[in-house]
Each structure stands twice: as structure tokens, then as C-alpha cells.
Design a protein around this motif. Structure first.
Motif, mmCIF file in Angstrom:
data_model
loop_
_atom_site.group_PDB
_atom_site.id
_atom_site.type_symbol
_atom_site.label_atom_id
_atom_site.label_comp_id
_atom_site.label_asym_id
_atom_site.label_seq_id
_atom_site.Cartn_x
_atom_site.Cartn_y
_atom_site.Cartn_z
ATOM 1 N N GLU A 125 0.841 -0.941 -0.342
ATOM 2 C CA GLU A 125 -0.397 -0.511 0.301
ATOM 3 C C GLU A 125 1.098 1.183 -0.008
ATOM 4 O O GLU A 125 1.721 1.185 0.820
ATOM 5 C CB GLU A 125 -0.988 0.073 1.335
ATOM 6 N N HIS A 146 -5.055 -1.157 -5.110
ATOM 7 C CA HIS A 146 -4.808 -2.118 -3.831
ATOM 8 C C HIS A 146 -3.380 -2.563 -4.003
ATOM 9 O O HIS A 146 -2.981 -1.999 -4.313
ATOM 10 C CB HIS A 146 -5.871 -3.781 -4.743
ATOM 11 N N THR A 180 0.283 -5.599 3.171
ATOM 12 C CA THR A 180 0.719 -3.271 3.778
ATOM 13 C C THR A 180 1.366 -3.417 4.563
ATOM 14 O O THR A 180 2.715 -3.954 4.116
ATOM 15 C CB THR A 180 -0.092 -4.105 5.315
#
Length: 294
Positions: free
Chosen positions: A77, A170, A174
Motif C-alpha cells: 500500500e 489495491h 500492508t
């Protein structure tokens, strides 16, 4: 993600925006792949996370594939606020109870201090860091001083263009997951990473220039040699942790994505798309053929 020393460059091109490019080639043609089924098309593009602002890398093929995509998938991300990474670095990269001097051999610690002071850092400024973060810090500093800019990295550019075009963005991982690939290393792996960094630190930006020039020309043979071969032979545990296992996970995620429909553009560090354990190879193991886009 993305690397700096021989080991870091080959392992994590993408982890903390660590690659760069010197002179831009007159003709840029980075490699692009595609996987398809009857109602899904997914493009696979290998990226470099830090570039000089003048770097040329967008070819007509890449632009066409990106513009055709309904959504974009990144390796990790991309936070709107770059300061968002700081709490994670403090959590996983700092150890105030045990300084680096107690974790390293006297020889390695002396080399680290010399490297840090040569970069203008205060004596002992790296002591609270864990070895993996110290390795990334002393590797990244000379690259940034040479004019390489994280804001010019491929992911930054693609994310901005995707948002401007209203394309959802997307990620496979993370920020915390990606940082933990370093933070969860064993103590021996951390020390090995730092020792390798210090051994190769003088090569600095010149070595990376060669690597990224190969990327911009789509030279997969040179990329495999620079990013995969030595790490796979000399650091098999780190290679499995940072490349093989993640490629397997991403391949599973892409297989699930193909159960839907539409066109997607996937951008991950270039090191994940070369070598015998590449993302394409892991997709092949799941029965999904990745083809080069000519």
C-alpha cells in the motif's frame, strides 16, 4: 522493497524505496507480462521504487496496458502521508534496550561507525537501530545524496495516475507486513544483511545505475544476474523469505483474482519477476501461463 547493497538490492527492491537510476536511456522498454482467462486480463510489470526525476521508463505498451486496466495492484500500500511509516519503524526497527554495539562484532561495529560518520551522521546515532534498519539507512543515504528521489519512483507515479483516473488501487501487502519481512529475520540474518551492506557500500549508486539501466531496457538476463543469482546461492534463507515465499503468496492472490473478471495492472518490484522462483514461475505452478507482451 524497494535496495542498496548487493543483498538488499537483490532481496527487497521494494521494501523501503531503495533503488535508483542514473542516466536515462534514450529508448525505454521495460518488460511487461500478461496472464489471461476467458474474462480476465492481468498485466504484470516490474518496478523500481526510487528514480531520478528525468528517468524515462513509460513505453507505449506500458501506457496502453495501464490505461486499459480497471484497477491497479501494488506490492505494498502507498500511504498518502509518507510519515505513516515512522511508527512502524520505531516499533520494529528500534531497540533501545540493547545497542548495536552489543549485537555486532567489534570489527563490524567499527565499519558501521566509519560509514555513518562518512555520511555526516553523529557518532552513535545508529546505536538504537536494529541491524536490519541500520543496513537500510547507511545504504539509502548515499543514493539519496546522489539525486535519487522516492517521489519519482514508479509506484508513486502509477498511484497518482490511477487516482487521477479514478482507478481503485489495491495491494498484496500492508506496510506492516512488508517491514516485518525484515524485522522478523533471525539475528544471524540481520547481522549478515548489515555485514553484506558494509562490504559493498562503496559500490553505491554506480552499481545501481547499471542494474536499473538493465531494467529500463528490459534486459531480464542482466537483472537475474544482478538481483537473484548471488542472493539465491549465498543467502538462501533470506532469498526464500523475501522473494520465494512472497511470490507464492502473490500467485495465489492473483489466481483468486482471476476468478472474477476485468482488466488489472499489477506493479511489483522488478526482482520478483526474474529468476527460477519468479512470480511468473509460481503462477505456472498453479497452471497459469504468463506471456511476454511484445
Amino acid at each position: 522493497m524497494m535496495i542498496l547493497t548487493n543483498l538488499v538490492r537483490r532481496c527487497a527492491l521494494a521494501l523501503i524505496a531503495l533503488l535508483a537510476m542514473g542516466a536515462s536511456p534514450a529508448f525505454a522498454d521495460p518488460a511487461l507480462w500478461v496472464i489471461r482467462d476467458h474474462d480476465s486480463t492481468i498485466y504484470l510489470f516490474g518496478t523500481v521504487h526510487v528514480l531520478k526525476p528525468q528517468t524515462v521508463w513509460r513505453s507505449a505498451r506500458i501506457t496502453q496496458a495501464f490505461e486499459a486496466a480497471d484497477d491497479v495492484v501494488m506490492e505494498v500500500e502507498q500511504p498518502d502521508n509518507p510519515m505513516a511509516v515512522q511508527p512502524l519503524m520505531l516499533k520494529y526497527g528500534v531497540d533501545r534496550a540493547t545497542p548495536l554495539s552489543a549485537k555486532l562484532s567489534p570489527e563490524t561495529y567499527a565499519k558501521l561507525q566509519a560509514a555513518a560518520q562518512g555520511m555526516g551522521m553523529a557518532p552513535g546515532s545508529l546505536d538504537p537501530m536494529r541491524p536490519w534498519l541500520a543496513a537500510l539507512t547507511v545504504s539509502l543515504t548515499p543514493i539519496l545524496r546522489a539525486g535519487y528521489d522516492p517521489e519519482s519512483g514508479v509506484e508513486k507515479v502509477l498511484t497518482a495516475h490511477a487516482k487521477a483516473a479514478g482507478k481503485p488501487v489495491h495491494a498484496f501487502e500492508t506496510l506492516e507486513q512488508q517491514i516485518r519481512f525484515f524485522a522478523d529475520m533471525t539475528p544471524d540474518q540481520e547481522r549478515g544483511l548489515l555485514e553484506s551492506t558494509l562490504a559493498d557500500i562503496d559500490e553505491g549508486p554506480a552499481k545501481i545505475d547499471l542494474l536499473v539501466d538493465a531494467w529500463a531496457r528490459g534486459d531480464q538476463v542482466a537483472l537475474k544476474h544482478e538481483m537473484i543469482d548471488e542472493m539465491r546461492a549465498d543467502y538462501p534463507g533470506v532469498y526464500a523469505l523475501l522473494l520465494v515465499n512472497r511470490n507464492k503468496d502473490w500467485a495465489r492472490q492473483l489466481k483468486a483474482k482471476m476468478a472474477g473478471s476485468g482488466v488489472s495492472f499489477v506493479a511489483v518490484g522488478a526482482g520478483h519477476l526474474v529468476g527460477p522462483d519468479s512470480l511468473q514461475a509460481q503462477l505456472g505452478a498453479l497452471g497459469i501461463l504468463a506471456e511476454v507482451v511484445e
